[in-house]
Design a protein around this motif. Structure first.
Motif, mmCIF file in Angstrom:
data_model
loop_
_atom_site.group_PDB
_atom_site.id
_atom_site.type_symbol
_atom_site.label_atom_id
_atom_site.label_comp_id
_atom_site.label_asym_id
_atom_site.label_seq_id
_atom_site.Cartn_x
_atom_site.Cartn_y
_atom_site.Cartn_z
ATOM 1 N N LYS A 1 -1.858 -12.897 1.551
ATOM 2 C CA LYS A 1 -1.493 -11.269 0.130
ATOM 3 C C LYS A 1 -1.395 -10.105 1.426
ATOM 4 O O LYS A 1 -0.242 -9.184 0.733
ATOM 5 C CB LYS A 1 -2.850 -11.110 -0.289
ATOM 6 C CG LYS A 1 -3.025 -12.037 -1.621
ATOM 7 C CD LYS A 1 -4.510 -11.784 -2.059
ATOM 8 C CE LYS A 1 -4.669 -12.473 -3.123
ATOM 9 N NZ LYS A 1 -6.298 -11.833 -4.551
ATOM 10 N N ALA A 2 -1.805 -9.838 2.806
ATOM 11 C CA ALA A 2 -1.303 -9.145 3.134
ATOM 12 C C ALA A 2 -0.156 -8.981 3.901
ATOM 13 O O ALA A 2 0.277 -8.290 4.266
ATOM 14 C CB ALA A 2 -2.518 -8.914 4.528
ATOM 15 N N GLU A 3 -0.012 -10.770 3.933
ATOM 16 C CA GLU A 3 1.680 -10.096 4.869
ATOM 17 C C GLU A 3 2.566 -10.490 3.350
ATOM 18 O O GLU A 3 3.523 -9.893 4.076
ATOM 19 C CB GLU A 3 2.201 -11.302 5.153
ATOM 20 C CG GLU A 3 1.213 -13.220 6.587
ATOM 21 C CD GLU A 3 0.989 -13.295 6.420
ATOM 22 O OE1 GLU A 3 1.874 -13.818 8.057
ATOM 23 O OE2 GLU A 3 1.426 -14.629 6.144
ATOM 24 N N VAL A 4 2.871 -9.922 2.525
ATOM 25 C CA VAL A 4 3.317 -10.219 0.936
ATOM 26 C C VAL A 4 3.533 -8.380 0.932
ATOM 27 O O VAL A 4 4.260 -7.574 0.968
ATOM 28 C CB VAL A 4 2.832 -10.829 -0.369
ATOM 29 C CG1 VAL A 4 3.319 -10.454 -0.890
ATOM 30 C CG2 VAL A 4 2.720 -11.928 0.114
ATOM 31 N N ILE A 5 2.253 -7.690 1.180
ATOM 32 C CA ILE A 5 2.148 -6.145 1.293
ATOM 33 C C ILE A 5 2.873 -6.093 2.416
ATOM 34 O O ILE A 5 4.026 -4.595 1.797
ATOM 35 C CB ILE A 5 0.236 -5.498 1.422
ATOM 36 C CG1 ILE A 5 -0.773 -5.978 0.283
ATOM 37 C CG2 ILE A 5 0.866 -4.619 1.470
ATOM 38 C CD1 ILE A 5 -1.438 -5.940 0.567
ATOM 39 N N ASP A 6 3.000 -6.279 3.805
ATOM 40 C CA ASP A 6 3.643 -5.891 4.591
ATOM 41 C C ASP A 6 4.707 -6.338 4.730
ATOM 42 O O ASP A 6 5.715 -5.276 5.007
ATOM 43 C CB ASP A 6 2.940 -6.425 5.569
ATOM 44 C CG ASP A 6 1.963 -6.371 6.520
ATOM 45 O OD1 ASP A 6 0.773 -5.432 5.930
ATOM 46 O OD2 ASP A 6 1.446 -7.187 7.582
ATOM 47 N N MET A 7 5.608 -6.456 3.897
ATOM 48 C CA MET A 7 6.568 -7.321 3.520
ATOM 49 C C MET A 7 7.185 -6.233 2.743
ATOM 50 O O MET A 7 8.352 -5.258 2.803
ATOM 51 C CB MET A 7 6.802 -8.229 2.759
ATOM 52 C CG MET A 7 9.315 -8.380 2.951
ATOM 53 S SD MET A 7 8.566 -10.031 1.177
ATOM 54 C CE MET A 7 8.187 -11.559 2.333
ATOM 55 N N ALA A 8 6.707 -5.713 2.144
ATOM 56 C CA ALA A 8 6.927 -4.182 0.495
ATOM 57 C C ALA A 8 7.001 -3.290 1.430
ATOM 58 O O ALA A 8 8.330 -2.684 1.421
ATOM 59 C CB ALA A 8 6.295 -4.368 -0.387
ATOM 60 N N VAL A 9 6.597 -3.046 2.329
ATOM 61 C CA VAL A 9 5.621 -1.308 2.763
ATOM 62 C C VAL A 9 7.336 -1.853 4.048
ATOM 63 O O VAL A 9 7.587 -0.798 4.377
ATOM 64 C CB VAL A 9 4.491 -1.511 3.646
ATOM 65 C CG1 VAL A 9 4.208 -0.373 4.216
ATOM 66 C CG2 VAL A 9 3.267 -1.398 2.548
#
Length: 563
Positions: free
Chosen positions: A144-152
């Motif tokens: 989940k953290a990596e998915v958020i990092d991708m968007a940000v």
């Protein structure tokens, strides 16, 4: 018999929204509309539109009143990139229209996307990444953290690149793809991270687009999801809440309507629901549903047939005859009891009163349809088989809309003379109606010539007993004839054209041309038909015959002196 689905498929859980407000709300105003016809609708075609057809559809969308139009996925191909540049460099974008483009959350694609938009007055950059568990675990292999990092990271890069182009007013749109299959608390976390990274304010709002990438729930669950997000989003006054419903379950229109009640402010879709799989939400149906409830959709569908013919031409996809509001048969009653109720309702309908005609949820005239098409006959009415007899006995295969139009003449004949009509009588009536027209203009001959890339025509006509020579140029013989007729004040538009050989006629088979025409100031369309051994001659005859059937043609009104 279908297998037991209980072990293979699962129902998505309901949203724990015990105090939901949307069921008691109504839609009071039109949303912000965004057409995806040129991107999502285009990529779903057997044969994607070429530049000419995309540009024609873009101008049509502007004329209808769309202020936001998704035009391409410019990083996906040179064709899409070049189309965006043509819109900007060719100054095709009206001042009040904003173009939108789509990109995945990948650095090289984002850079190419921003490059395509250089010089635009205002542009929406729509970035997305999938957020649901199957994509996280099986497609991307991300936490989940990596998915958020991708968007940000994508948002920060867009902010950095767009800052280098201050001449453009930039708007960010973000979609958590597969939103409806994503855990709501995680979807909220991603969206809040995006608006924070952009620095969203009431003067610089972010569009958060919550799609039913695949429609996996009933419309009420989608409405719950939208209301849940609407009530919990950080910086809500700095967000435009958008929806992008797909139609996998066949309920995209219902999902959109309930989502608008739940707090959505913007809708993305295609004019007639085109798009991947079963398509996007149908914007024509959605807009005219609002119209029938007394709400202005802020989109102009007063000539729905013109819109339909343009979309059919550009997409190469037919519109179903039972398509809501626009299908060729939606205002047509074959049932005797329906016909009787409609006739009686129309007879007492006040011109300026609330609409209340049985079986007609909307006044056909409001969308540019004439009342001529409302009452028709078929075999169920005792006067059927018209099209079958003409085809089987005379080799003439009528287009569907011409079948509907000609059935009125058959009905009027049988009402006047009684009894049934034979095939020979139907053919004689068809010839009198469409071929042997005793009207102001008579075709004599024509000659074609080439003028550069244009096709020219010299046309000899008899008008009111006198011979006149006209000339015109266009992109083909029909268009050239249309331009030639403008020289005597005849302004017509060809809405559709079909040509067919007359079956069963052997080596001397004739060509049969059908042209559907419209004229300014007159609701509806009428057909012209031409038959000749040469298809061009048949087409010119069809155009002249059709013009003669238009109510506007009168000798006194024609500028024959100028000819």
């Amino acid at each position: 018999m279908l297998k037991d689905p209980s072990t293979k498929y699962r129902a998505f859980p309901a949203v724990g929204l015990v105090d939901r407000q949307w069921p008691s709300r109504t839609i009071g105003a039109a949303p912000i509309w965004m057409s995806t016809d040129l991107r999502d609708g285009n990529q779903a075609l057997f044969e994607p539109m070429n530049a000419e057809r995309k540009l024609r559809l873009f101008h049509t969308l502007c004329e209808i009143g769309f202020k936001e139009i998704e035009v391409a996925f410019p990083s996906a191909s040179k064709t899409d990139f070049d189309f965006v540049r043509e819109l900007i460099d060719g100054r095709h974008i009206p001042d009040d229209v904003t173009i939108e483009v789509l990109t995945q959350a990948r650095e090289h694609l984002i850079r190419r996307t921003i490059e395509s938009l250089a010089g635009a007055r205002r542009a929406i950059v729509h970035v997305y990444n999938a957020t649901s568990r199957p994509f996280r675990e099986h497609v991307f292999g991300m936490s989940k953290a990596e998915v958020i990092d991708m968007a940000v990271a994508a948002v920060r890069l867009i902010r950095e690149l767009t800052a280098e182009h201050p001449e453009t007013r930039w708007v960010l749109e973000y979609s958590p793809e597969t939103f409806t299959a994503t855990e709501l608390d995680f979807a909220l976390e991603v969206c809040d991270a995006v608006t924070a990274a952009w620095g969203a304010t009431p003067d610089d709002k972010v569009i958060l687009n919550l799609p039913t990438t695949v429609e996996v729930t009933t419309p009420n669950v989608y409405a719950d999801q939208i209301e849940w997000m609407h009530r919990r989003l950080a910086r809500r006054d700095s967000v435009i809440l958008s929806i992008h419903p797909h139609n996998d379950r066949g309920t995209a229109v219902a999902s959109a309507e309930l989502a608008l009640m739940a707090g959505a402010e913007r809708v993305e879709g295609c004019l007639f629901g085109n798009g991947e799989r079963t398509g996007n939400v149908d914007l024509v149906t959605l807009a005219l549903n609002l119209y029938t409830q007394g709400i202005s959709p802020s989109l102009d569908f007063s000539d729905i047939n013109a819109v339909a013919r343009t979309v059919e031409h550009c997409s190469r996809l037919p519109i179903h005859p039972r398509h809501p509001y626009v299908g060729d048969l939606v205002f047509t009653a074959f049932s005797g009891s329906h016909q009787d109720a409609i006739r009686k309702g129309l007879a007492v309908q006040p011109a300026d009163g609330p609409w209340s005609v049985p079986y007609l949820p909307i006044d056909p005239a409001d969308v540019g349809r004439s009342y001529d098409s409302v009452i028709r006959v078929n075999s169920q009415s005792g006067k059927g088989g018209i099209a079958f007899l003409l085809e089987s006995e005379y080799g003439v295969v009528l287009p569907r809309r011409l079948q509907v139009e000609f059935s009125r003449a058959v009905q009027e004949h049988t009402d006047t003379h009684g009894g049934e009509m034979t095939a020979a009588e139907i053919w004689q009536l068809f010839a009198r109606t469409y071929l042997e027209i005793d009207r102001p203009i008579r075709y004599l001959e024509h000659h074609l010539y080439e003028h550069g890339a244009a096709q020219g025509i010299r046309l000899k006509l008899e008008i009111g007993g006198r011979v006149h020579l006209l000339s015109g140029e266009g992109n083909g013989p029909i268009d050239a004839t249309v331009h030639a007729l403008r020289g005597i004040g005849l302004i017509v538009e060809v809405r559709s054209y079909e040509e067919r050989s007359m079956a069963g006629r052997g080596s001397d088979a004739s060509a049969c041309a059908f042209l559907e025409l419209a004229s300014a100031g007159h609701a509806g369309e009428c057909y012209g038909v031409g038959i000749d051994g040469n298809i061009v001659t048949a087409s010119v005859r069809a155009l002249i015959n059709g013009v003669n059937r238009l109510p506007m043609v009168a000798i006194d009104d024609l500028d024959v002196q100028a000819a």
